[in-house]
Write a protein that holds these residues in place. Sequence first.
Motif: not given
Length: 156
Positions: A30-44
């Motif tokens: 029942n708690d609000l949970t913090i969702k982690k953003p999905l990270l996508e590598e676009v350049f390295a």
Amino acid sequence: MKIRFILSVILWVSITLGACNLSPNTHRPNDLTIKKPLLEEVFADSTYQPTGVAIAADGRLFTNYPYWLDKHKYAVAEIRDGQPMAYPNVEWNSFKKGDNGLNKFVCVQSVVADDKGYLWIVDAAGIGLGEVYQKSNKVVKINLSTNSIERIYRFS
């Protein structure tokens, strides 16, 4: 009396912490949970040392590379299909030691895209974190619609 007070405090703290259920392994649905953003590598890039990243309102991605090491390819690049391309053109990215740096990027420290369609480039012109190269320090304002330099702010 003192011991009774201390035991009361310990009991109160235990009950309070138990009510809060502070166990890190407990999941309460029942708690609000913090969702982690999905990270996508676009350049390295592990060859050069980028120090700035800017994303324009239309999603275009820019980065900059200070002239800190002798191995240096671009000062400012736009990332297209995962590859860096000299921005706004090859001429502005063609500086070599000994060149006049007034109309070329010497040692860019930062790129910033604003919400009005401009890319701002801070060229401190301090090769290898040294002194300003031949009074070439500047801030360059580029119109992202035309990819042209709109104004150069120079410093004495």
